[in-house]
Structures are given as C-alpha cells and as structure tokens.
Design a protein around this motif. Structure first.
Motif, PDB file in Angstrom:
ATOM      1  N   LEU A 176       2.686   1.511  -3.569  1.00  0.00           N
ATOM      2  CA  LEU A 176       1.788   1.962  -4.638  1.00  0.00           C
ATOM      3  C   LEU A 176       1.262   3.370  -4.358  1.00  0.00           C
ATOM      4  O   LEU A 176       1.122   4.179  -5.278  1.00  0.00           O
ATOM      5  CB  LEU A 176       0.644   0.960  -4.791  1.00  0.00           C
ATOM      6  CG  LEU A 176       1.139  -0.414  -5.303  1.00  0.00           C
ATOM      7  CD1 LEU A 176       0.109  -1.490  -5.053  1.00  0.00           C
ATOM      8  CD2 LEU A 176       1.495  -0.334  -6.778  1.00  0.00           C
ATOM      9  N   GLY A 177       0.996   3.669  -3.093  1.00  0.00           N
ATOM     10  CA  GLY A 177       0.509   5.002  -2.737  1.00  0.00           C
ATOM     11  C   GLY A 177       1.576   6.064  -3.000  1.00  0.00           C
ATOM     12  O   GLY A 177       1.284   7.142  -3.534  1.00  0.00           O
ATOM     13  N   ASP A 207       4.014   5.768  -5.107  1.00  0.00           N
ATOM     14  CA  ASP A 207       4.209   5.854  -6.557  1.00  0.00           C
ATOM     15  C   ASP A 207       3.209   6.844  -7.150  1.00  0.00           C
ATOM     16  O   ASP A 207       3.548   7.608  -8.065  1.00  0.00           O
ATOM     17  CB  ASP A 207       4.048   4.470  -7.201  1.00  0.00           C
ATOM     18  CG  ASP A 207       4.281   4.523  -8.706  1.00  0.00           C
ATOM     19  OD1 ASP A 207       5.397   4.910  -9.102  1.00  0.00           O
ATOM     20  OD2 ASP A 207       3.352   4.219  -9.472  1.00  0.00           O
ATOM     21  N   LEU A 223       0.838  -1.210   0.000  1.00  0.00           N
ATOM     22  CA  LEU A 223       0.000   0.000   0.000  1.00  0.00           C
ATOM     23  C   LEU A 223       0.871   1.257   0.000  1.00  0.00           C
ATOM     24  O   LEU A 223       0.565   2.243  -0.676  1.00  0.00           O
ATOM     25  CB  LEU A 223      -0.939   0.007   1.208  1.00  0.00           C
ATOM     26  CG  LEU A 223      -1.971  -1.121   1.271  1.00  0.00           C
ATOM     27  CD1 LEU A 223      -2.865  -0.952   2.494  1.00  0.00           C
ATOM     28  CD2 LEU A 223      -2.811  -1.163   0.008  1.00  0.00           C
TER      29      LEU A 223
END
Lengths: 412, 111
Positions: free
Chosen positions: A116-117, A119, A113
């Motif tokens: 990806l967050g 990114d 999480l």
C-alpha cells in the motif's frame, strides 16, 4: 528416521502487543494487562472500528536501520522473534549443517504496508520511484525468506498461507519435516503487521471487528455475551523444533514436546465457520490421534476465540465435542488482540508456557458468558490465572477459508 | 502509533503536489559539483541506502566486493544520484559502474 519421532521445542521467541520478548509477554499476560488501544490518527475518524493491538516495542529499536529498510514490518518482527528463539535454543552452536536447517514461517496478509505504501509512491511520483525492494518486501514468503537468511537455513524455507491459521500451520509443517527427516532443526512461526487503513476497512466491512471504541481494553471479550468482533493485533512468534534424541544429545533445554497435529477444512463457507465447529472438532480429534492421546489426557486448551459472535460459540462446541467439559480453556486474544497469521504461533508459545509453568492464563473481559450451551458447559478460566496439573494441552487455530489446525503439546 | 503508521496515514490524507511542483526548480539546472562534492554526496547516499561508513566510500572500492552493496541497492543508489546530482544513470550504464570511482566519473561527465 521414524514418522512417529518425538519432536520437542527447544527455543521460543516473540515480539507482541504485550512485550518485546517471550518473558515480558508472558508476565504481562498473567498480570492481566491489555495490549489494546485506540488509534488516534486522523484517518481513523470515520472508521467504525478504531482499535488496535500495537507492538509493545518498536521494531526499529530491535533491528539495525539499514537491515530494517529492506524488510517489510511483517518481516522485521518475524526476524526479531526468530532470532530470539534461535539464540535461546543454542542450535547455532550445535554444529548442525545449514543444509539440515529448515524454516517454516507463515503470514496471513503478508507485506501489506509495503504494497500500500509503494502504491502511494506509484500514484504520487510514478513507476520509476517505486522501490526495487517492493516485491521481496510484499511477497507472502518474504518473512520466511528473511528468517531463513537470518539463521542461515539451507534445508528448505517454506511459507504456509492459511489466513489466521498460518502460524499454527507452520508448526504442523515443521513437525512433518522432522518426522520425515527432511531436516534436523526447524525454525517455525508466524508474523503479521498490517495495521493500515485498508485492512482495517476491509475487516470492518466484514463486520468482523469490535466497535467498542470507547473501551479499548474491554473490547476483545471472547465467549462473553457482549462480544462484537476482534481487535487487529501485530507481532510475531517463533519456535525451534527438533527431534528429541538429537536435542537430548546436545543437552538442549526442552520447553515441551510437540506431540501431534491435526489439519482439516470446514468445506462449509469461505469465511463463516461451521456453526457447530464440525471441522474444528475433527482437527482436534485428528491431533489427539496423531499424538496417541485421549481426550481425558488433555487438561488445557488455548482457544482460537477471536471474540466474534459466531466463531466463539462454534469453537466452544468443537472443544466440548472433541475433548469434553473438563478442559481449562483460555482465550488469550482478550489481551493480545488478534495477530492473524502470528496468532497460532504466539498462542502455541502460551500453550507451551502453560504446560511448563503449570498455570493456565485467564480470559479477560469474560464478565457474562454467552448463553450458548457449550460456552456454559466449558470451564473457561477467568479472573485470575489458575494453577493446574497439566500433562497435555491443545492450541486451536482457524482461518478464513475454513482452515482448521489443532496442535497437541505435552510436558517435557 | 509508530512512525510507519503515521507515515502511511499521512500519505492517505495529504494531497500530492501538482506535477509541476514535484521537482524543485533548482534541480533542473543544478550547479556543477566538484569531484570532492560528488564523492561526499555519494558517501551520504551509500550510508543511507547500504549503511556504508562514509570514510570507506573511496574511489577504488568495488560496490559489490568491498562495500557489500547488492544489485537492488544499486538501483536505489541510482535513483538517489538522480535526485542529488540531477544525473540519470541508464540501466545499461549502471551495469558498468563497478566502483565508487566509476560512479564519480559518470556523474562528473554527465552533470
């Protein structure tokens, strides 16, 4: 010190799709409740698999805000479960030197999480806006490190990563650390919190997830003819392990004994299990020898059984070949979903509670057992939990990569 | 679904604003803040980032020794200061900022 020292479990902790702690999770399991629901967010609309087993309690309600913002969700739940187990064990008050306290905490995916967050932050706002906590929040040893800090462990902090066997592998490492006198108390466990479009899409692309979107509570159905994949779950579970003599000396409550462990690799395929569960069966056999027990001593198996078409029948063969047909089998992922790196730890907690309470949980949704000969031959508990006289029980855990871990627990 | 999840979900589906709109225009030329306003604003940042009670964020306090602010949190504080006061703190200057008072002075003389 002895390499065959008795090792016991003196603390349990968990936060799961069924409850905010061990007791509520266990009661919900025995009551047959499901932790699985359908995702309603917009992003899921074109996803083939839309089901998830969300935590029953939001970690934000269980952990301080400032502390939480520096921890990935997988670290938050690890710390919550670990602190429960640590508190219950009473080890903090036992005067154990920090240099003799170790942690082994595994995860399958790690801080997805956060990765990806951040990114998204990178793409939208640029590199200067990426959080300085990105790396400590996404690294796979992050949960182990956070747990180590939480309990003040200085005797070594380790992070096994073997996909869905990580939680069980952590328990095996903990057993070895105690047997070889590397530590006096070891907090072990597993964690996972990666409910996000990318992992969901990746597992779905493998055709590994159930697409029974209209029937969330009936989607995870291990060993059933109608099974079509697993349901992604999130949560963490933790155990406190120590040698029996020192636990007895400080008057600790003992839930069960960790009698043995076996680890093998399939050497067959990166993700597909060996069709007859050859490596899985060898892991069970190795764990039994390690425990000095024979197959007839084992009364119960908490199966890995994720509800995938191939995995469940392979495991059924492994159980039948390694233990026989007398064992009472439970597939608790039917209610919790699949907690990946936390699965082995949570299901070890269930195995321990089955021994302690002398009751075997039922496998939900097993309406029509698979025609496979091994599935047909095994006594898979369904309908209601079954009371049984249990002396020893096995927890199986397998991971993508061909990792197989079997753990043998016995009554206290 | 939890806030974490919906936030992740939104970030997937929301189109990022065009670069020209990313920084509100008033931030490019902010009004000068008074010492009291800077101290109060810094207090809000410290509360958000590090859980410091605003009343404790007085000029003589050391970030590391008194307020338990670690080096990574200092980086977050610097980013938040830039957002709030339009004052960028270069890394070599950040290392010299030891107390709340140091930060207030830096912001005051660079805004």
């Amino acid at each position: 010190m002895s390499s065959t020292a008795d090792v016991v479990v003196t603390g349990l902790g968990a936060t799961t799709p069924l409850g905010a702690d061990v007791d509520s999770t266990w009661q919900a399991l025995l009551a047959g409740r499901s932790g699985i629901s359908r995702i309603t967010d917009d992003w899921v609309m074109d996803f083939p698999a839309q089901l998830v087993a969300r935590l029953a309690a939001d970690p934000a309600d269980q952990i301080d805000r400032v502390r939480a913002r520096r921890l990935d969700r997988s670290q938050q739940v690890a710390v919550i479960a670990a602190e429960q187990a640590w508190k219950e064990s009473g080890a903090a008050d036992a005067g154990v030197a920090p240099e003799r306290i170790a942690v082994v905490f595994g995860t399958g995916i790690g801080g997805a999480l956060t990765l990806l967050g951040q990114d998204d932050v990178l793409e939208e706002k640029g590199p200067k806006r990426v959080s300085p906590f990105t790396i400590p929040m996404l690294m796979p040893n992050g949960p182990a490190a956070a747990v180590g800090l939480a309990i003040g462990a200085k005797g070594g902090v380790h992070a096994p990563v073997s996909a869905c066997a990580s939680g069980a592998e952590a328990i095996r490492w903990g057993l070895d650390l105690l047997r070889f006198d590397r530590a006096d108390v070891v907090l072990v466990g597993g964690t996972e919190a990666c409910v996000h479009p990318l992992p969901m899409a990746g597992f779905a692309a493998m055709r590994a997830m159930s697409t029974r979107n209209d029937e969330p509570e009936r989607a995870s159905r291990p060993f059933d003819k109608g099974r079509d994949g697993f349901v992604l779950g999130e949560g963490a579970a933790a155990l406190v392990l120590e040698r029996a003599d020192s636990a007895a000396a400080r008057g600790a409550r003992v839930h069960a004994r960790l009698a043995g462990a076996g680890a093998t690799a399939d050497g067959y395929d990166l993700v597909a299990p060996h069709p007859e569960g050859e490596g899985a069966g060898r892991a069970i056999g190795a764990a039994l020898r390690d425990a000095g027990l024979s197959a007839t001593d084992v009364g119960h198996v908490n199966a890995h059984a994720t509800s995938t078409p191939v995995g469940d029948t392979a495991e059924a063969s492994a159980i039948r070949n390694a233990l026989g047909e007398h064992v009472l089998v439970s597939a608790t992922k039917s209610q919790t979903g699949h907690l990946l790196g936390a699965a082995g730890a949570l299901e070890s907690v269930f195995t321990i509670l089955a021994l302690r309470e002398q009751i075997v949980p039922a496998t939900a949704n097993l309406d029509d057992p698979d025609d496979d000969a091994a599935v047909q031959a095994l006594d898979i508990v369904r309908g209601e939990p079954r009371k049984a006289e249990l002396r020893a029980a096995v927890n199986d855990s397998f991971g993508f990569g061909g990792h197989n871990i079997a753990l043998v627990f016995t009554t206290a | 679904m939890t806030p974490t999840d919906t936030r992740d979900a939104r970030s997937r589906t929301t189109t990022p604003p065009p670069p020209g709109d990313a920084v509100p225009s008033e931030r490019e030329d902010p009004p000068l803040a008074s010492t009291q306003e800077i101290q109060a604003g810094l207090g809000e940042i410290l509360e958000e980032v590090a859980g410091v009670t605003p009343a404790d964020a007085t000029p003589e306090k050391s970030f590391t020794d008194d307020l338990d602010v670690d080096s990574l949190s200092m980086v977050e504080i610097a980013t938040a200061v830039e957002d709030k006061f339009g004052v960028a703190i270069p890394d070599d200057q950040l290392a010299n900022i030891k107390t709340v008072g140091d930060a207030i002075s830096f912001i005051e003389s660079n805004q």
